[in-house]
Design a protein around this motif. Structure first.
Motif, PDB file in Angstrom:
ATOM      1  N   MET A   1       0.844  -1.190   0.000  1.00 31.94           N
ATOM      2  CA  MET A   1       0.000   0.000   0.000  1.00 31.94           C
ATOM      3  C   MET A   1       0.882   1.244   0.000  1.00 31.94           C
ATOM      4  O   MET A   1       1.876   1.314   0.695  1.00 31.94           O
ATOM      5  CB  MET A   1      -0.888  -0.018   1.249  1.00 31.94           C
ATOM      6  N   THR A   2       0.521   2.215  -0.788  1.00 30.15           N
ATOM      7  CA  THR A   2       1.274   3.457  -0.852  1.00 30.15           C
ATOM      8  C   THR A   2       0.427   4.589  -0.277  1.00 30.15           C
ATOM      9  O   THR A   2      -0.706   4.795  -0.686  1.00 30.15           O
ATOM     10  CB  THR A   2       1.650   3.793  -2.304  1.00 30.15           C
ATOM     11  N   THR A   3       0.990   5.291   0.671  1.00 33.00           N
ATOM     12  CA  THR A   3       0.302   6.425   1.276  1.00 33.00           C
ATOM     13  C   THR A   3       0.379   7.618   0.335  1.00 33.00           C
ATOM     14  O   THR A   3       1.481   8.004  -0.076  1.00 33.00           O
ATOM     15  CB  THR A   3       0.960   6.785   2.620  1.00 33.00           C
ATOM     16  N   PRO A   4      -0.742   8.225  -0.023  1.00 33.83           N
ATOM     17  CA  PRO A   4      -0.683   9.408  -0.894  1.00 33.83           C
ATOM     18  C   PRO A   4      -0.028  10.581  -0.162  1.00 33.83           C
ATOM     19  O   PRO A   4      -0.198  10.757   1.044  1.00 33.83           O
ATOM     20  CB  PRO A   4      -2.145   9.717  -1.216  1.00 33.83           C
ATOM     21  N   ILE A   5       0.700  11.362  -0.921  1.00 29.88           N
ATOM     22  CA  ILE A   5       1.349  12.546  -0.346  1.00 29.88           C
ATOM     23  C   ILE A   5       0.351  13.694  -0.350  1.00 29.88           C
ATOM     24  O   ILE A   5      -0.254  13.999  -1.381  1.00 29.88           O
ATOM     25  CB  ILE A   5       2.611  12.929  -1.144  1.00 29.88           C
ATOM     26  N   ARG A   6       0.188  14.307   0.816  1.00 32.33           N
ATOM     27  CA  ARG A   6      -0.663  15.487   0.980  1.00 32.33           C
ATOM     28  C   ARG A   6       0.235  16.587   1.533  1.00 32.33           C
ATOM     29  O   ARG A   6       0.620  16.551   2.694  1.00 32.33           O
ATOM     30  CB  ARG A   6      -1.820  15.183   1.932  1.00 32.33           C
ATOM     31  N   ALA A   7       0.579  17.527   0.677  1.00 30.54           N
ATOM     32  CA  ALA A   7       1.572  18.534   1.039  1.00 30.54           C
ATOM     33  C   ALA A   7       0.945  19.846   1.478  1.00 30.54           C
ATOM     34  O   ALA A   7      -0.151  20.210   1.044  1.00 30.54           O
ATOM     35  CB  ALA A   7       2.501  18.785  -0.149  1.00 30.54           C
ATOM     36  N   ALA A   8       1.688  20.545   2.315  1.00 31.16           N
ATOM     37  CA  ALA A   8       1.366  21.930   2.688  1.00 31.16           C
ATOM     38  C   ALA A   8       2.580  22.774   2.342  1.00 31.16           C
ATOM     39  O   ALA A   8       3.719  22.332   2.476  1.00 31.16           O
ATOM     40  CB  ALA A   8       1.070  22.027   4.179  1.00 31.16           C
ATOM     41  N   VAL A   9       2.307  23.987   1.886  1.00 31.92           N
ATOM     42  CA  VAL A   9       3.351  24.933   1.503  1.00 31.92           C
ATOM     43  C   VAL A   9       3.243  26.144   2.430  1.00 31.92           C
ATOM     44  O   VAL A   9       2.179  26.754   2.527  1.00 31.92           O
ATOM     45  CB  VAL A   9       3.163  25.366   0.029  1.00 31.92           C
ATOM     46  N   ILE A  10       4.342  26.473   3.092  1.00 30.26           N
ATOM     47  CA  ILE A  10       4.368  27.632   3.987  1.00 30.26           C
ATOM     48  C   ILE A  10       5.524  28.534   3.577  1.00 30.26           C
ATOM     49  O   ILE A  10       6.671  28.092   3.536  1.00 30.26           O
ATOM     50  CB  ILE A  10       4.535  27.204   5.457  1.00 30.26           C
ATOM     51  N   THR A  11       5.206  29.783   3.282  1.00 27.92           N
ATOM     52  CA  THR A  11       6.234  30.777   2.981  1.00 27.92           C
ATOM     53  C   THR A  11       6.425  31.660   4.200  1.00 27.92           C
ATOM     54  O   THR A  11       5.456  32.199   4.737  1.00 27.92           O
ATOM     55  CB  THR A  11       5.818  31.659   1.780  1.00 27.92           C
ATOM     56  N   ALA A  12       7.679  31.786   4.639  1.00 29.02           N
ATOM     57  CA  ALA A  12       8.025  32.682   5.744  1.00 29.02           C
ATOM     58  C   ALA A  12       8.638  33.942   5.146  1.00 29.02           C
ATOM     59  O   ALA A  12       9.743  33.906   4.595  1.00 29.02           O
ATOM     60  CB  ALA A  12       9.003  32.005   6.698  1.00 29.02           C
ATOM     61  N   SER A  13       7.900  35.037   5.223  1.00 33.29           N
ATOM     62  CA  SER A  13       8.372  36.314   4.684  1.00 33.29           C
ATOM     63  C   SER A  13       7.576  37.445   5.320  1.00 33.29           C
ATOM     64  O   SER A  13       6.372  37.564   5.088  1.00 33.29           O
ATOM     65  CB  SER A  13       8.189  36.353   3.162  1.00 33.29           C
ATOM     66  N   THR A  14       8.239  38.253   6.099  1.00 33.13           N
ATOM     67  CA  THR A  14       7.557  39.379   6.727  1.00 33.13           C
ATOM     68  C   THR A  14       7.048  40.353   5.674  1.00 33.13           C
ATOM     69  O   THR A  14       5.889  40.787   5.729  1.00 33.13           O
ATOM     70  CB  THR A  14       8.495  40.078   7.728  1.00 33.13           C
TER      71      THR A  14
ATOM     72  N   VAL B   1      14.212  32.674  11.122  1.00 32.39           N
ATOM     73  CA  VAL B   1      13.927  31.834  12.295  1.00 32.39           C
ATOM     74  C   VAL B   1      13.147  30.564  11.951  1.00 32.39           C
ATOM     75  O   VAL B   1      12.658  29.879  12.850  1.00 32.39           O
ATOM     76  CB  VAL B   1      13.164  32.649  13.374  1.00 32.39           C
ATOM     77  N   THR B   2      13.068  30.219  10.674  1.00 31.58           N
ATOM     78  CA  THR B   2      12.309  29.025  10.293  1.00 31.58           C
ATOM     79  C   THR B   2      12.867  27.744  10.917  1.00 31.58           C
ATOM     80  O   THR B   2      12.084  26.921  11.414  1.00 31.58           O
ATOM     81  CB  THR B   2      12.202  28.919   8.763  1.00 31.58           C
TER      82      THR B   2
ATOM     83  N   GLY C   1      11.887  29.944   2.797  1.00 29.52           N
ATOM     84  CA  GLY C   1      12.282  31.207   3.402  1.00 29.52           C
ATOM     85  C   GLY C   1      12.664  31.080   4.858  1.00 29.52           C
ATOM     86  O   GLY C   1      12.300  30.125   5.542  1.00 29.52           O
ATOM     87  N   GLY C   2      13.456  32.053   5.307  1.00 27.11           N
ATOM     88  CA  GLY C   2      13.815  32.131   6.719  1.00 27.11           C
ATOM     89  C   GLY C   2      14.873  31.154   7.165  1.00 27.11           C
ATOM     90  O   GLY C   2      14.969  30.842   8.350  1.00 27.11           O
ATOM     91  N   THR C   3      15.715  30.660   6.239  1.00 23.22           N
ATOM     92  CA  THR C   3      16.715  29.654   6.605  1.00 23.22           C
ATOM     93  C   THR C   3      18.137  30.190   6.629  1.00 23.22           C
ATOM     94  O   THR C   3      19.074  29.434   6.873  1.00 23.22           O
ATOM     95  CB  THR C   3      16.666  28.456   5.639  1.00 23.22           C
TER      96      THR C   3
ATOM     97  N   ALA D   1       0.209  28.750   3.198  1.00 20.98           N
ATOM     98  CA  ALA D   1       0.168  29.904   4.101  1.00 20.98           C
ATOM     99  C   ALA D   1       1.352  30.805   3.819  1.00 20.98           C
ATOM    100  O   ALA D   1       2.415  30.346   3.394  1.00 20.98           O
ATOM    101  CB  ALA D   1       0.207  29.435   5.562  1.00 20.98           C
ATOM    102  N   LEU D   2       1.132  32.078   4.063  1.00 21.56           N
ATOM    103  CA  LEU D   2       2.182  33.093   3.969  1.00 21.56           C
ATOM    104  C   LEU D   2       2.214  33.776   5.325  1.00 21.56           C
ATOM    105  O   LEU D   2       1.236  34.418   5.726  1.00 21.56           O
ATOM    106  CB  LEU D   2       1.853  34.092   2.853  1.00 21.56           C
ATOM    107  N   VAL D   3       3.310  33.585   6.054  1.00 20.21           N
ATOM    108  CA  VAL D   3       3.403  34.088   7.426  1.00 20.21           C
ATOM    109  C   VAL D   3       4.646  34.950   7.585  1.00 20.21           C
ATOM    110  O   VAL D   3       5.618  34.794   6.848  1.00 20.21           O
ATOM    111  CB  VAL D   3       3.427  32.931   8.452  1.00 20.21           C
ATOM    112  N   PRO D   4       4.643  35.868   8.555  1.00 19.80           N
ATOM    113  CA  PRO D   4       5.843  36.679   8.796  1.00 19.80           C
ATOM    114  C   PRO D   4       6.968  35.843   9.404  1.00 19.80           C
ATOM    115  O   PRO D   4       6.738  34.731   9.895  1.00 19.80           O
ATOM    116  CB  PRO D   4       5.359  37.752   9.773  1.00 19.80           C
ATOM    117  N   ASP D   5       8.167  36.396   9.369  1.00 13.64           N
ATOM    118  CA  ASP D   5       9.336  35.749   9.961  1.00 13.64           C
ATOM    119  C   ASP D   5       9.250  35.851  11.482  1.00 13.64           C
ATOM    120  O   ASP D   5       9.936  36.656  12.116  1.00 13.64           O
ATOM    121  CB  ASP D   5      10.621  36.415   9.453  1.00 13.64           C
TER     122      ASP D   5
END
Length: 170
Positions: free
Chosen positions: A1-14, A81-82, A72-74, A44-48
């Motif tokens: 059985m293969t688990t489907p990938i369900r991704a989330a994308v988060i951008t860190a940028s003030t 601060v990521t 971002g934030g690396t 999501a787009l969140v501040p640093d």
């Protein structure tokens, strides 16, 4: 059985969160993921801000993501601060992923060694910090995508044998 990938994308940028700069990395990440047949269940787009980044990661997990990718934030800026936010959420690090991403970046620019991005598991969810430029996101995903299914299978408690077979050349 293969688990489907369900991704989330988060951008860190003030500046992005304030509307002072367009988010180019998050959409680039979404485009690559969707082109690879991966469902993006949240973005999501969140501040640093470490607290807000950690909250966004936790919210993505609640929304069903089994892979959370940040952009971002690396770097070395005081606002980057990521990795610290990610450490608040993960249970254990997966250093090989971060090492592979840095090695790829370093092969293209000496500045690659300045990345502090990490990767780790938060329960059954893989969390990976990617750099903040669209080009670096694409290059990082070229490295990450071939192992993503296997990582998701293992975190879901599956044997991972399907991923082993896909990852080996005959």
């Amino acid at each position: 059985m293969t688990t489907p990938i369900r991704a989330a994308v988060i951008t860190a940028s003030t500046k992005g969160a304030r509307g002072q700069r367009p988010d180019e990395s998050g959409p680039a990440m979404r485009e690559v993921l969707e082109s690879a047949g991966i469902a993006v269940v949240s973005s999501a787009l969140v501040p640093d801000d470490a607290g807000k980044i950690a909250l966004a990661i936790r919210e993505a997990i609640v929304l069903g993501a089994n892979v959370v990718l940040t952009t971002g934030g690396t770097g070395l800026s005081p606002n980057d601060v990521t990795p610290e936010a990610t450490r608040r959420v993960i249970d254990r690090e997966v250093p090989g992923i971060a090492e592979a991403l840095r090695a790829t970046s370093l092969a293209k620019t000496p500045h690659g060694m300045l990345s502090r991005g990490i990767a780790g598991a938060a329960g059954a969810t893989l969390v990976v910090n990617l750099p903040g430029s669209p080009r670096a996101v694409r290059e990082s995903l070229d490295v990450l995508l071939p192992v993503l299914s296997h990582a998701v299978e293992l975190l879901a408690g599956e044997s991972g044998e399907g991923g082993h077979a896909r990852g080996r050349s005959v």
